[in-house]
Design a protein around this motif. Structure first.
Motif, short mmCIF file in Angstrom:
data_model
loop_
_atom_site.label_atom_id
_atom_site.label_comp_id
_atom_site.label_asym_id
_atom_site.label_seq_id
_atom_site.Cartn_x
_atom_site.Cartn_y
_atom_site.Cartn_z
N GLN A 255 63.74 -52.81 -31.53
CA GLN A 255 63.56 -53.88 -30.54
C GLN A 255 64.27 -55.16 -30.97
O GLN A 255 64.86 -55.85 -30.12
CB GLN A 255 62.08 -54.13 -30.30
CG GLN A 255 61.31 -52.95 -29.71
CD GLN A 255 61.75 -52.57 -28.31
OE1 GLN A 255 62.60 -53.21 -27.69
NE2 GLN A 255 61.16 -51.51 -27.79
N PRO B 28 56.50 -55.29 -21.29
CA PRO B 28 55.57 -55.06 -22.40
C PRO B 28 54.14 -54.78 -21.95
O PRO B 28 53.46 -53.94 -22.55
CB PRO B 28 55.67 -56.36 -23.21
CG PRO B 28 57.06 -56.83 -22.97
CD PRO B 28 57.34 -56.48 -21.52
N ASP C 161 63.71 -59.51 -20.81
CA ASP C 161 64.31 -59.31 -22.12
C ASP C 161 64.65 -60.64 -22.79
O ASP C 161 64.39 -60.84 -23.98
CB ASP C 161 65.59 -58.48 -22.00
CG ASP C 161 65.32 -57.05 -21.55
OD1 ASP C 161 64.14 -56.67 -21.41
OD2 ASP C 161 66.31 -56.32 -21.32
N GLU D 60 61.17 -65.89 -27.39
CA GLU D 60 59.89 -65.96 -28.10
C GLU D 60 60.03 -65.49 -29.54
O GLU D 60 59.52 -66.13 -30.47
CB GLU D 60 58.84 -65.12 -27.38
CG GLU D 60 57.47 -65.15 -28.02
CD GLU D 60 56.45 -64.32 -27.27
OE1 GLU D 60 55.38 -64.05 -27.84
OE2 GLU D 60 56.71 -63.92 -26.11
N SER D 61 60.74 -64.39 -29.74
CA SER D 61 60.94 -63.87 -31.10
C SER D 61 61.76 -64.85 -31.93
O SER D 61 61.46 -65.06 -33.12
CB SER D 61 61.63 -62.51 -31.05
OG SER D 61 60.82 -61.54 -30.42
N ILE E 47 61.60 -62.36 -24.12
CA ILE E 47 61.14 -61.76 -25.37
C ILE E 47 62.01 -62.26 -26.53
O ILE E 47 61.51 -62.61 -27.60
CB ILE E 47 61.20 -60.22 -25.30
CG1 ILE E 47 60.19 -59.69 -24.28
CG2 ILE E 47 60.92 -59.60 -26.68
CD1 ILE E 47 60.34 -58.20 -24.00
N GLU F 82 56.88 -57.02 -31.87
CA GLU F 82 55.50 -57.06 -32.36
C GLU F 82 54.69 -55.92 -31.78
O GLU F 82 53.88 -55.28 -32.48
CB GLU F 82 54.88 -58.42 -32.01
CG GLU F 82 53.45 -58.60 -32.46
CD GLU F 82 52.43 -58.12 -31.44
OE1 GLU F 82 51.31 -57.77 -31.85
OE2 GLU F 82 52.76 -58.09 -30.23
N SER G 199 61.24 -53.88 -25.20
CA SER G 199 59.91 -54.47 -25.25
C SER G 199 59.81 -55.38 -26.48
O SER G 199 60.79 -55.68 -27.14
CB SER G 199 58.85 -53.36 -25.28
OG SER G 199 57.55 -53.89 -25.23
N SER G 200 58.60 -55.78 -26.79
CA SER G 200 58.35 -56.72 -27.87
C SER G 200 58.39 -56.04 -29.24
O SER G 200 57.75 -54.99 -29.42
CB SER G 200 56.97 -57.37 -27.66
OG SER G 200 56.45 -57.88 -28.86
#
Length: 292
Positions: free
Chosen positions: A174, A74, A246, A252-253, A249, A106, A103-104
């Protein structure tokens, strides 16, 4: 205006393990292709096939109607898009920007919002299928963004993949890729444990594979990566270091949505142990080494 080989120059940023094959399909279809990579040597094969080298991202951005990015992290995406010499500040109005990096979600939303402000069309379009899928142009491509932009670039995406789905607005591609990586993470642990169990039981793992890969246990990883691990082939179709990225990410999501992911949490810990032992540049099938 349709984006045909006669009227379209495509820019491709990131010619690594998968990007090189993906860009090659565009060349073979007759598109003029300009490429940029931090290491020019990684683009040499494409240059020999007729691609043109761009010394800077800004140079590439100013000369292309479609720009595809397939890079690492990212932070790299952020720099390529938002830097002073980046795509958002140098692409011509009307340009289509396709980030095919995992990637993210967000960040994908931020890119699309910034692109709209500059009369650009942005889509997040991460892929799955590994080096084999990239070489054979049968990647799964998960897209987020507006339907009109998706329809315009779909013929280009079809040169690189077979299963191409618009999942929703910006970031949806994503998020879908995170679902993909979560499923792979748990499955890879199962594949490695199954092969380790077969060996411990005194079975021939290759013969075991013949029985289980076509049944309920069947998966892409079982059919494509188990033979590699049994052969001692740990070359990267997909790097462990990128898989860890990955999974981080995805974790975190998931946390932001209040979702617990215990299988994913365990998988990332195992892969981080391997990376700490110097395996970060091996393929994801090197998880088998943990069980050995």
């Amino acid at each position: 205006m349709s984006l045909t080989p006669k009227n379209t120059v495509i820019g491709f940023i990131g010619t690594g393990v998968m990007g090189k094959s993906m860009a090659g399909h565009l060349l073979k279809a007759g598109y003029s292709l300009k490429v940029y990579n931090r290491t020019k040597a990684k683009a040499q094969e494409l240059l020999e096939q007729g691609a043109l080298w761009s010394e800077k991202v800004a140079e590439l951005a100013a000369e292309c109607q479609v720009i595809i990015t397939m890079i690492g992290y990212p932070k790299d995406v952020e720099a390529i898009y938002f830097g002073n010499d980046g795509l958002l500040y140098n692409a011509k109005p009307g340009t289509y920007l396709l980030d095919m990096t995992t990637s993210s979600p967000e960040l994908a939303v931020r890119i699309e919002q910034a692109a709209k402000a500059k009369s650009l069309q942005a889509l997040d379009a991460p892929v799955s299928g590994g080096d084999v899928g990239a070489k054979e142009a049968r990647l799964a491509i998960m897209v987020g963004g507006e339907s009109e932009a998706f329809a315009a670039v779909r013929p280009i995406l079809e040169l690189m993949g077979k299963n191409i789905v618009l999942q929703g607005p910006a970031g949806a591609g994503q998020h879908t890729k995170m679902c993909n990586q979560i499923a792979i993470a748990a499955n890879m642990m199962g594949v490695c444990e199954a092969m380790a169990y077969a060996q411990k039981a005194g079975l021939d793992p290759k013969v075991v594979l013949q029985s289980i890969e076509t049944g309920a246990a069947g998966s892409w990883s079982l059919s494509n990566l188990a033979p590699r691990m049994l052969a001692g082939n740990f070359e990267p179709g997909f790097y462990i270091k990128h898989f860890i990225k990955d999974m981080r990410i995805a974790i975190e999501s998931a946390q932001q949505m209040g979702l617990n992911t215990p299988a994913l949490d365990l998988a990332v810990k195992l892969y981080e142990q391997l990376a700490a032992q110097g395996e970060e540049n091996s393929g994801t099938q090197a998880l088998f080494k943990y069980y050995r």
